[in-house]
Scaffold this motif. Structure first.
Motif, PDB file in Angstrom:
ATOM      1  N   UNK A  31     -12.551  12.258 -29.040  1.00 34.13           N
ATOM      2  CA  UNK A  31     -12.683  11.910 -27.629  1.00 34.13           C
ATOM      3  C   UNK A  31     -13.932  11.069 -27.366  1.00 34.13           C
ATOM      4  N   UNK A  32     -15.068  11.425 -27.991  1.00 31.26           N
ATOM      5  CA  UNK A  32     -16.303  10.664 -27.830  1.00 31.26           C
ATOM      6  C   UNK A  32     -16.124   9.239 -28.323  1.00 31.26           C
ATOM      7  N   UNK A  33     -15.427   9.106 -29.450  1.00 31.32           N
ATOM      8  CA  UNK A  33     -15.214   7.765 -30.009  1.00 31.32           C
ATOM      9  C   UNK A  33     -14.388   6.914 -29.055  1.00 31.32           C
ATOM     10  N   UNK A  34     -13.338   7.488 -28.470  1.00 28.38           N
ATOM     11  CA  UNK A  34     -12.524   6.731 -27.534  1.00 28.38           C
ATOM     12  C   UNK A  34     -13.335   6.310 -26.286  1.00 28.38           C
ATOM     13  N   UNK A  35     -14.099   7.283 -25.744  1.00 31.42           N
ATOM     14  CA  UNK A  35     -14.901   6.973 -24.555  1.00 31.42           C
ATOM     15  C   UNK A  35     -15.946   5.906 -24.856  1.00 31.42           C
ATOM     16  N   UNK A  36     -16.594   5.999 -26.027  1.00 35.79           N
ATOM     17  CA  UNK A  36     -17.604   5.026 -26.410  1.00 35.79           C
ATOM     18  C   UNK A  36     -16.991   3.652 -26.585  1.00 35.79           C
ATOM     19  N   UNK A  37     -15.818   3.583 -27.177  1.00 31.38           N
ATOM     20  CA  UNK A  37     -15.159   2.282 -27.333  1.00 31.38           C
ATOM     21  C   UNK A  37     -14.824   1.680 -25.976  1.00 31.38           C
ATOM     22  N   UNK A  38     -14.385   2.534 -25.031  1.00 33.02           N
ATOM     23  CA  UNK A  38     -14.065   2.025 -23.692  1.00 33.02           C
ATOM     24  C   UNK A  38     -15.312   1.482 -22.999  1.00 33.02           C
ATOM     25  N   UNK A  39     -16.437   2.191 -23.117  1.00 35.09           N
ATOM     26  CA  UNK A  39     -17.680   1.728 -22.476  1.00 35.09           C
ATOM     27  C   UNK A  39     -18.200   0.449 -23.129  1.00 35.09           C
ATOM     28  N   UNK A  40     -18.132   0.370 -24.461  1.00 40.98           N
ATOM     29  CA  UNK A  40     -18.566  -0.855 -25.143  1.00 40.98           C
ATOM     30  C   UNK A  40     -17.707  -2.023 -24.715  1.00 40.98           C
ATOM     31  N   UNK A  41     -16.400  -1.814 -24.586  1.00 47.06           N
ATOM     32  CA  UNK A  41     -15.505  -2.882 -24.159  1.00 47.06           C
ATOM     33  C   UNK A  41     -15.820  -3.312 -22.724  1.00 47.06           C
ATOM     34  N   UNK A  42     -16.085  -2.316 -21.854  1.00 49.51           N
ATOM     35  CA  UNK A  42     -16.418  -2.629 -20.465  1.00 49.51           C
ATOM     36  C   UNK A  42     -17.730  -3.417 -20.379  1.00 49.51           C
ATOM     37  N   UNK A  43     -18.773  -3.007 -21.185  1.00 44.07           N
ATOM     38  CA  UNK A  43     -20.051  -3.705 -21.194  1.00 44.07           C
ATOM     39  C   UNK A  43     -19.897  -5.138 -21.664  1.00 44.07           C
ATOM     40  N   UNK A  44     -19.057  -5.346 -22.678  1.00 39.66           N
ATOM     41  CA  UNK A  44     -18.853  -6.714 -23.177  1.00 39.66           C
ATOM     42  C   UNK A  44     -18.156  -7.569 -22.131  1.00 39.66           C
ATOM     43  N   UNK A  45     -17.166  -6.993 -21.458  1.00 36.66           N
ATOM     44  CA  UNK A  45     -16.473  -7.766 -20.407  1.00 36.66           C
ATOM     45  C   UNK A  45     -17.440  -8.126 -19.270  1.00 36.66           C
ATOM     46  N   UNK A  46     -18.322  -7.164 -18.903  1.00 42.67           N
ATOM     47  CA  UNK A  46     -19.282  -7.438 -17.829  1.00 42.67           C
ATOM     48  C   UNK A  46     -20.246  -8.550 -18.232  1.00 42.67           C
TER      49      UNK A  46
END
Length: 443
Positions: A31-46
């Protein structure tokens, strides 16, 4: 023991505490890995969006500046064209005006030449007439001057005779006065001679007191508290509210009979007179003396002896009033100079205050500028620190992404066999669950 139900086959099996902890940890890591990947993806898009907006803003500013520069160039070219057209028009007008002025000047010159010819003819006629009048006037003037010279010569001769008679009368009067004083001195004692000189000076001063010295003090010096005293003190004050002293003189009157056995010299009284002047706080010291009557050094007028004693003079009685007048006029000029100097000093004080205020302003401005510069540099340092911190955060995020990738690879390689390695009881339960699932499939 904990019971776990398989989501695929629905089989329920029991595991011990250590096995359950390992399985729960694997679930949390996923679960942590999935959440971290989502946040990294969101940060890159921003970040990509911000970069795109910054690029669009810079492109718009660049295009606006190009358009403004192009418009300014076009305006400058248009203004230059208008100025060239104006200059051409002004040149054409100037050429036309020049031609008109030349023609007008030629016409005026012709008229002036004709007028001058007429004036020359008229002047020649007037010159002839004036020449005749001048010759007649010159003859009359010569006759008048000859008569005036004769009258002036007669008048000068009469004036010279009158002056000779006047000088002879004055000389006779002086001789009589000298004879009178010689006889007067011969009939008086030494003390009486000195007192009559003092009385003479007092009378001469009182004649002019109300006209020339209405506010002056001139009295006998009666204060002998210092061991000695002078004869007279003259003081005059300024005509202002502060009552500043304008002039002060200590007078000493000295005379003696011609028959006195011990003859004194003027120098014998210099030290005492200077001492009296200083004790009575007078500015000048004047010795009115009839001593050394045959000494031409003292008979020629006012004698300045300040080379021996400061501001000291020796005079004969006839120079008593002129001496006061000279010192008074000098004091008046000195007062004017002092007042002008006071005005200049006040102006210098104003300039000094202005310079002091200017220096204070410069110091305060420099201090504020220095503090602002220090704060600006500190803000730049803080910005640099923030940039370094963001760079470190970026590096940490990139490092965490790499770690997540490695964790993902490890999760992909995870199998039941690896999970149950070193845990035989959990392996036995998984084997038993697998055997039961196989038997149920066979049935």
């Amino acid at each position: 023991m904990k019971e776990i139900k398989c989501p695929n086959c629905g089989t329920v099996f029991a595991v011990d505490e250590s096995g359950y902890t390992q399985i729960a940890q694997q679930v949390r890591d996923e679960e942590f890995r999935r959440e971290l990947e989502a946040r990294v993806r969101e940060l890159r898009e921003r970040q990509a969006g911000e970069q795109e907006r910054a690029r669009l803003t810079l492109d718009k500013q660049h295009s606006d500046e190009l358009a403004a520069a192009k418009q300014a160039g076009e305006d400058a070219v248009r203004k230059m064209a208008e100025e060239v057209a104006k200059l051409r028009a002004s040149l054409e007008r100037a050429e036309t005006e020049k031609k008109l002025a030349v023609s007008e000047a030629l016409r005026e010159k012709d008229e002036e030449l004709s007028s001058r010819e007429q004036k020359i003819l008229l002047l020649e006629a007037n010159e002839q007439s004036l020449k005749q009048q001048y010759e007649s006037r010159l003859q009359a003037k010569d006759m008048q001057m000859n008569s005036e010279r004769a009258a002036a010569k007669t008048q000068r001769e009469a004036e010279l005779r009158a002056k000779e008679e006047q000088y002879a009368s004055q000389l006779k009067s002086k001789d009589e006065e000298i004879a009178f004083y010689k006889d007067f001195k011969a009939r008086q004692s030494t003390k009486m001679v000195g007192e009559s000189l003092e009385q003479h000076c007092m009378i001469e001063f009182n004649k002019l007191r109300m006209t020339a010295f209405p506010k002056a003090y001139f009295e006998k010096d009666n204060d002998a508290s210092g061991g000695s005293k002078g004869d007279f003190i003259f003081r005059e004050f300024c005509d202002d509210e502060e009552k500043d002293e304008l002039l002060s003189i200590m007078f000493e009157m000295k005379n003696e009979n011609d028959e006195t056995a011990t003859k004194h010299r003027n120098e014998d009284f210099f030290a005492k007179l200077d001492k009296d002047r200083r004790e009575k706080k007078c500015e000048y010291a004047v010795l009115v003396s009839l001593l050394e009557a045959d000494n031409e050094y003292y008979n020629n007028g006012i004698v300045d002896v300040s080379y021996r004693y400061e501001k000291m003079y020796v005079i004969r009685p006839q120079f008593f009033i002129p001496m006061i007048t000279l010192l008074r006029n000098a004091a008046m000029r000195s007062l004017e100079y002092r007042r002008e100097l006071a005005v200049v000093r006040n102006q210098q004080v104003d300039v000094t205050n202005f310079e002091r205020n200017m220096n204070a302003f410069k110091e305060q401005f420099s201090r504020n500028y220095r503090i602002a510069s220090e704060k600006f540099e500190k803000a730049i340092e803080e910005i640099d620190k923030t940039i370094d911190h963001l760079q470190k955060t970026k590096d940490a995020l990139l490092g965490s992404a790499n770690q997540l990738r490695l964790a993902n690879d490890k999760a992909d390689d995870l199998t039941i066999k690896k999970l149950t390695k070193g845990a035989p009881s959990v392996k036995a339960m998984f084997d038993e669950a697998g055997a039961q699932a196989a038997s149920s499939d066979d049935e």
